[in-house]
Scaffold this active site. Sequence first.
Site, mmCIF file in Angstrom:
data_model
loop_
_atom_site.group_PDB
_atom_site.id
_atom_site.type_symbol
_atom_site.label_atom_id
_atom_site.label_comp_id
_atom_site.label_asym_id
_atom_site.label_seq_id
_atom_site.Cartn_x
_atom_site.Cartn_y
_atom_site.Cartn_z
ATOM 1 N N GLU A 1 4.504 -5.138 7.024
ATOM 2 C CA GLU A 1 4.014 -3.964 7.672
ATOM 3 C C GLU A 1 4.493 -3.976 9.252
ATOM 4 O O GLU A 1 4.309 -2.753 9.608
ATOM 5 C CB GLU A 1 2.395 -4.104 7.859
ATOM 6 C CG GLU A 1 1.812 -4.221 6.504
ATOM 7 C CD GLU A 1 1.812 -5.534 5.848
ATOM 8 O OE1 GLU A 1 2.480 -6.551 6.056
ATOM 9 O OE2 GLU A 1 1.050 -5.648 4.721
ATOM 10 N N GLY B 1 0.677 -4.935 0.923
ATOM 11 C CA GLY B 1 -0.616 -4.870 -0.032
ATOM 12 C C GLY B 1 -0.357 -5.836 -1.593
ATOM 13 O O GLY B 1 -1.280 -6.238 -2.039
ATOM 14 N N GLU C 1 -0.845 -9.235 -0.641
ATOM 15 C CA GLU C 1 -2.314 -9.496 -0.578
ATOM 16 C C GLU C 1 -2.897 -9.415 -1.765
ATOM 17 O O GLU C 1 -3.903 -10.167 -2.065
ATOM 18 C CB GLU C 1 -2.638 -8.419 0.539
ATOM 19 C CG GLU C 1 -1.847 -8.651 1.927
ATOM 20 C CD GLU C 1 -2.358 -7.266 2.911
ATOM 21 O OE1 GLU C 1 -1.798 -6.351 2.654
ATOM 22 O OE2 GLU C 1 -2.945 -7.490 3.951
ATOM 23 N N ALA D 1 0.730 -1.460 -0.100
ATOM 24 C CA ALA D 1 -0.032 -0.194 -0.141
ATOM 25 C C ALA D 1 0.799 1.319 0.003
ATOM 26 O O ALA D 1 2.015 1.150 0.459
ATOM 27 C CB ALA D 1 -0.736 -0.052 1.154
#
Length: 257
Positions: free
Chosen positions: A131, A108, A111, A65
Amino acid sequence: MAYEMILLERRGGVALITLNRPKVLNALSHQTMTEMAAATAEIDADDTIGCVVLTGNDKAFAAGADIKEMIELGFVDAYFGDHLALWDRVAACRKPMIAAVAGYALGGGCELAMMCDFILAADNARFGQPEVAIGTMPGMGGSQRLARFVGKSKAMEMCLTGRQMDAAEAERAGLVSRVLPLAELLPEALRTAEKIASLSRPAVMLIKEAVDRAFDTPLDVGIRFERRVFHATFATEDRKEGMTAFVEKRPPVFCHR
Ligand code: CO8
């Protein structure tokens, strides 16, 4: 919709989505998420598309992200805006989606790859949930999907330490279905997608639904669901054509009905 963060191309029955922010290793911004959700809806509504390939570039599938975008985000805004929830629409794509991962698939990015139905990896791919190193945690399904892909022990270790897996380990662990030389990744992903797109669309979509059931239902319920959707294939023209073609020793011609 016009896309800026992604490229969407149609190649016969295959949609190729390329994440397109190379300067920031395809960091997933709010706009990327919005465009991916729109592209997913467009593909689901397009009868000519039978399969999707999602890819990045040779250095990064996506490095997570967009950290710069999240620095100022507070809890209340994240909560009220249900930050990252639009990704659920990508995960809910009804057409099969293959992730073709080269380079970094972190946070992300990992993911997003796991939202796809299976992952083909280049030999330079690296997967991780880093993260924790920046004081947060997976927020796009990583803690749940990684555990389903690789089991508790490895998922815990990856999420708790941020350690990255290389492609060989990811294949051994069951995170990726196959590892390919980098130059072969996209051609092979497209060939695989073309193969899927050429098959009976109702059968393909029902199979996707049935396999997904394995992860959220008890075995007996999943098996009953599978049997019912198997019965449903006997209402399609493609099932009749597929079996007739086998008996007549010729290739089937599917009409996707
Ligand atoms: N976000 C924003 N920008 C990024 C990101 C990112 N995730 N990753 C890389 N970039 C940018 C860099 O800032 C740099 O930009 P600039 O040139 O302007 O400085 C450019 O991409 C190139 O990156 P590097 O110079 O760092 O390239 P290297 O080859 O040296 O390193 C790495 C590559 C190892 C991949 C490194 O970039 C890195 O560690 N990136 C961050 C990885 C990461 O921590 N990802 C997880 C992010 S958080 C997340 O995904 C979870 C979402 C859930 C949160 C829920 C909140 C509500």
